[in-house]
Design a protein around this motif. Structure first.
Motif, short mmCIF file in Angstrom:
data_model
loop_
_atom_site.label_atom_id
_atom_site.label_comp_id
_atom_site.label_asym_id
_atom_site.label_seq_id
_atom_site.Cartn_x
_atom_site.Cartn_y
_atom_site.Cartn_z
N ASN A 175 0.83 -1.21 0.00
CA ASN A 175 0.00 0.00 0.00
C ASN A 175 0.86 1.25 0.00
O ASN A 175 0.33 2.36 0.01
CB ASN A 175 -0.91 0.02 1.24
CG ASN A 175 -0.13 -0.04 2.54
OD1 ASN A 175 0.68 -0.95 2.73
ND2 ASN A 175 -0.36 0.90 3.43
N SER A 278 -1.73 -2.19 7.58
CA SER A 278 -2.69 -1.12 7.71
C SER A 278 -3.84 -1.30 6.72
O SER A 278 -4.50 -2.33 6.76
CB SER A 278 -1.97 0.22 7.53
OG SER A 278 -2.70 1.22 8.16
N ARG A 279 -4.06 -0.37 5.78
CA ARG A 279 -5.13 -0.60 4.81
C ARG A 279 -4.86 -1.88 4.02
O ARG A 279 -5.78 -2.58 3.61
CB ARG A 279 -5.32 0.61 3.90
CG ARG A 279 -4.17 0.92 2.99
CD ARG A 279 -4.24 2.33 2.45
NE ARG A 279 -3.92 3.31 3.49
CZ ARG A 279 -4.10 4.62 3.38
NH1 ARG A 279 -4.57 5.12 2.27
NH2 ARG A 279 -3.78 5.43 4.38
N LYS A 282 -6.16 -4.73 6.13
CA LYS A 282 -7.61 -4.90 6.01
C LYS A 282 -7.87 -5.74 4.76
O LYS A 282 -8.68 -6.67 4.75
CB LYS A 282 -8.32 -3.55 5.88
CG LYS A 282 -8.00 -2.52 7.00
CD LYS A 282 -8.76 -1.20 6.77
CE LYS A 282 -8.08 0.06 7.29
NZ LYS A 282 -7.90 0.21 8.69
N GLU A 316 -9.75 4.36 16.08
CA GLU A 316 -10.45 4.65 14.82
C GLU A 316 -11.82 3.97 14.77
O GLU A 316 -11.93 2.75 14.82
CB GLU A 316 -9.60 4.19 13.63
CG GLU A 316 -10.20 4.61 12.30
CD GLU A 316 -9.26 4.39 11.12
OE1 GLU A 316 -8.37 3.52 11.21
OE2 GLU A 316 -9.41 5.10 10.11
N VAL A 321 -13.01 5.53 9.73
CA VAL A 321 -12.41 4.77 8.62
C VAL A 321 -13.19 4.99 7.33
O VAL A 321 -12.63 4.92 6.23
CB VAL A 321 -12.27 3.26 8.99
CG1 VAL A 321 -13.57 2.49 8.88
CG2 VAL A 321 -11.17 2.59 8.16
N ARG A 323 -14.04 7.67 6.21
CA ARG A 323 -13.64 8.89 5.49
C ARG A 323 -12.94 8.49 4.20
O ARG A 323 -12.83 9.28 3.27
CB ARG A 323 -12.75 9.78 6.37
CG ARG A 323 -11.33 9.28 6.58
CD ARG A 323 -10.67 10.08 7.71
NE ARG A 323 -9.26 9.78 7.91
CZ ARG A 323 -8.79 8.69 8.53
NH1 ARG A 323 -9.63 7.78 8.99
NH2 ARG A 323 -7.50 8.51 8.69
N PHE A 324 -12.45 7.27 4.15
CA PHE A 324 -11.95 6.72 2.88
C PHE A 324 -13.17 6.11 2.18
O PHE A 324 -13.46 4.93 2.37
CB PHE A 324 -10.87 5.66 3.14
CG PHE A 324 -9.67 6.20 3.85
CD1 PHE A 324 -8.68 6.89 3.16
CD2 PHE A 324 -9.52 6.03 5.23
CE1 PHE A 324 -7.56 7.39 3.82
CE2 PHE A 324 -8.40 6.53 5.89
CZ PHE A 324 -7.42 7.21 5.19
N TRP A 327 -13.12 2.58 0.12
CA TRP A 327 -12.58 1.31 0.60
C TRP A 327 -13.66 0.23 0.77
O TRP A 327 -13.45 -0.93 0.47
CB TRP A 327 -11.88 1.50 1.96
CG TRP A 327 -10.55 2.16 1.88
CD1 TRP A 327 -9.90 2.58 0.75
CD2 TRP A 327 -9.68 2.48 2.98
NE1 TRP A 327 -8.69 3.13 1.08
CE2 TRP A 327 -8.52 3.08 2.44
CE3 TRP A 327 -9.78 2.31 4.36
CZ2 TRP A 327 -7.46 3.51 3.24
CZ3 TRP A 327 -8.72 2.73 5.15
CH2 TRP A 327 -7.57 3.32 4.59
N TRP A 368 -4.42 4.02 17.61
CA TRP A 368 -5.48 4.28 16.61
C TRP A 368 -6.01 2.95 16.06
O TRP A 368 -7.19 2.82 15.77
CB TRP A 368 -4.88 5.16 15.52
CG TRP A 368 -5.79 5.70 14.45
CD1 TRP A 368 -5.63 5.55 13.10
CD2 TRP A 368 -6.95 6.55 14.61
NE1 TRP A 368 -6.62 6.22 12.42
CE2 TRP A 368 -7.44 6.85 13.32
CE3 TRP A 368 -7.63 7.07 15.71
CZ2 TRP A 368 -8.56 7.64 13.08
CZ3 TRP A 368 -8.76 7.87 15.48
CH2 TRP A 368 -9.21 8.15 14.20
N HIS A 419 3.24 2.92 14.13
CA HIS A 419 2.53 2.35 12.99
C HIS A 419 3.46 2.15 11.80
O HIS A 419 3.83 3.12 11.13
CB HIS A 419 1.40 3.33 12.64
CG HIS A 419 0.45 2.84 11.61
ND1 HIS A 419 -0.35 1.73 11.79
CD2 HIS A 419 0.18 3.29 10.36
CE1 HIS A 419 -1.09 1.54 10.72
NE2 HIS A 419 -0.79 2.48 9.83
C1 GTR Z 1 -4.78 5.59 8.68
C2 GTR Z 1 -6.17 5.04 8.66
C3 GTR Z 1 -6.14 3.59 8.91
C4 GTR Z 1 -5.05 2.87 8.14
C5 GTR Z 1 -3.84 3.71 7.83
C6 GTR Z 1 -2.91 3.27 6.70
O1 GTR Z 1 -4.76 6.95 8.59
O2 GTR Z 1 -6.96 5.74 9.55
O3 GTR Z 1 -7.40 2.99 8.72
O4 GTR Z 1 -5.52 2.23 7.06
O5 GTR Z 1 -4.10 5.00 7.64
O6 GTR Z 1 -3.28 2.57 5.76
O7 GTR Z 1 -1.77 3.64 6.78
#
Ligand code: GTR
Length: 438
Positions: A175, A278-279, A282, A316, A321, A323-324, A327, A368, A419
């Protein structure tokens, strides 16, 4: 292994009652709470650093950062079918599994299509002498043709040269920037520590999520979604409320890599670890739910919409979440501020991976993403794993910092730091693969 009665209790009742039940039924560990910070403080299990909590509260005051503020919640029982039947045999699971999959498809990740009408795989670059002779670089262009349209993307692989049998593979759904998976190795990144993975005897691969669906509210359809839907339904709000979004599209691409692996005798398609951060995490969890060919599914700090329990509302939230907007499905927006109304939670996503291997990684400062909520998803998937006789992971067994919990075929850790996907995370994931596959 826990008794069936105990595991059912874990999934049916609110957490406060659960705690009581845990004590009454004398489970191996009685410190799990979700809602008892005093007990957590006295135990060896992970707890967030108060300074990190304070700084999160300052930056994002409208969110939950303290365990005592987590609301009571009910987790639906993954082993209770929609018709009220209790599942207690592995043979009964596929039907229940299909129900859960459909819930996630219609409410959250959307309905993704099957394979395209036609697929093509072309090795566009091969270097048997990569990494000073330690590895073979292979870049494969994967082309899908459907309804007169065409889409191509590349998958990069390094194969360990000192292996004569088909190599098990770690596949990253990247990502981040393409530089992180530089095939020339001029750029090297801890996000994809290819040399170290080769050294441990594994093949390593990567796809670029953006090649499948640009990670952008306006452009996400300009990849494989367009391949299936054409240009007509370009904008999210013109699509069906249960149409697939970017996360599902990224996973669809991982499945096309799996199609390729089935044709490459040097890579071991039966031992593929799909990894996302992260994303990307998911997306890797959802891809692992949709495609049972992935034998190990790894979520690195996937948080909300990934491994973390939504109903805890910690860190979060669903509104945050969402707000994307590209997704998930349009339907998922209905749960903004209504987590309690979700007919499922993310422990059921983990359940969809059973009885295959799953590993969830969290990070200490990544509140988060709710490390405890990520662990609890794994723990509350235990009743499903116990159908195959696997010992339960109890909610009170969250391990301490940098101390991975391996309970095959599951693993969990909370790493020091923030993160990110780091070599330390990769080492834990490879340790899990060593145990599972050696
Ligand atoms: C953050 C978001 C998360 C996560 C992350 C990423 O800002 O709130 O859900 O996906 O980004 O992908 O780095």
């Amino acid at each position: 292994m826990s008794t069936p009665q105990t595991t059912c209790l874990f999934t049916r009742f609110p957490v406060s009652i659960l705690l009581l039940a845990t004590l009454l039924f004398a489970c191996t560990d009685t410190t799990e709470r979700g809602a008892d910070p005093a007990a957590i403080a006295e135990s060896h299990i992970w707890q967030p650093d108060p300074e990190v909590i304070a700084s999160r509260e300052e930056n994002r005051p409208d969110y939950i950062w303290r365990e005592e503020d987590v609301p009571d919640y009910d987790l639906p029982d993954p082993l209770m079918s929609e018709s009220g039947q209790v599942i207690n045999q592995p043979e009964e699971w596929p039907e229940r599994r299909a129900e859960i999959l459909e819930q996630f498809r219609s409410h959250m990740y959307g309905h993704r299509p099957g394979p395209p009408d036609e697929s093509g795989f072309d090795v566009i670059e091969e270097n048997p002498d990569a990494m000073n002779g330690a590895a073979t670089l292979r870049i494969v262009e994967i082309t899908s043709r459907h309804d007169g349209r065409e889409h191509s993307f590349d998958a990069i692989f390094f194969l360990p040269n000192d292996r004569t049998d088909p190599a098990p593979l770690f596949l990253l759904m990247n990502n981040r920037d393409r530089d992180n998976t530089d095939p020339t190795r001029e750029e090297q990144s801890g996000f994809w520590p290819a040399e170290e993975v080769i050294e441990r005897g594994y093949a390593i691969g990567a796809i670029q999520n953006n090649d499948l669906a640009p990670d952008d509210d306006d452009e996400f359809h300009e990849g494989v979604i367009r391949l299936f839907e054409g240009d007509d339904s370009a904008l999210h709000n013109e699509r069906e409320p249960d149409a697939w979004g970017a996360l599902a599209a990224w996973g669809w691409g991982a499945s096309r890599v799996m199609d390729y692996l089935e044709t490459d005798p040097e890579l071991d398609g039966d031992h593929v670890a799909l990894l996302g951060h992260s994303r990307g995490g998911k997306a890797s969890l959802w891809a692992g739910a949709e495609d049972e060919r992935f034998s190990l599914v790894i979520s690195n700090e996937s948080g909300s919409g990934g491994a973390a329990l939504s109903k805890r509302e910690y860190g979060e939230t669903i509104r945050a979440v969402n707000r994307f907007t590209h997704w998930f499905t349009g339907n998922f927006m209905e749960f903004n501020d209504h987590e309690a109304e979700l007919p499922f939670d993310q422990h059921m996503l983990i359940s969809l991976i059973a009885p295959r291997a799953v590993y969830i990684g969290s990070a200490d400062e990544d509140l988060w993403a709710d490390p405890r909520g990520e662990f609890l998803s794994l723990a509350h998937a235990s009743p499903v794993y116990s159908l195959w006789g696997y010992e339960a992971i109890q909610p009170g067994e969250m391990p301490g910092l940098d101390d991975p919990l391996f309970r095959d075929p599951r693993g969990y850790h909370v790493r020091s730091g923030g993160h990110n996907l780091t070599p330390q995370d990769w080492h834990y994931y490879m340790d899990a693969a060593d145990r599972l596959w050696e």
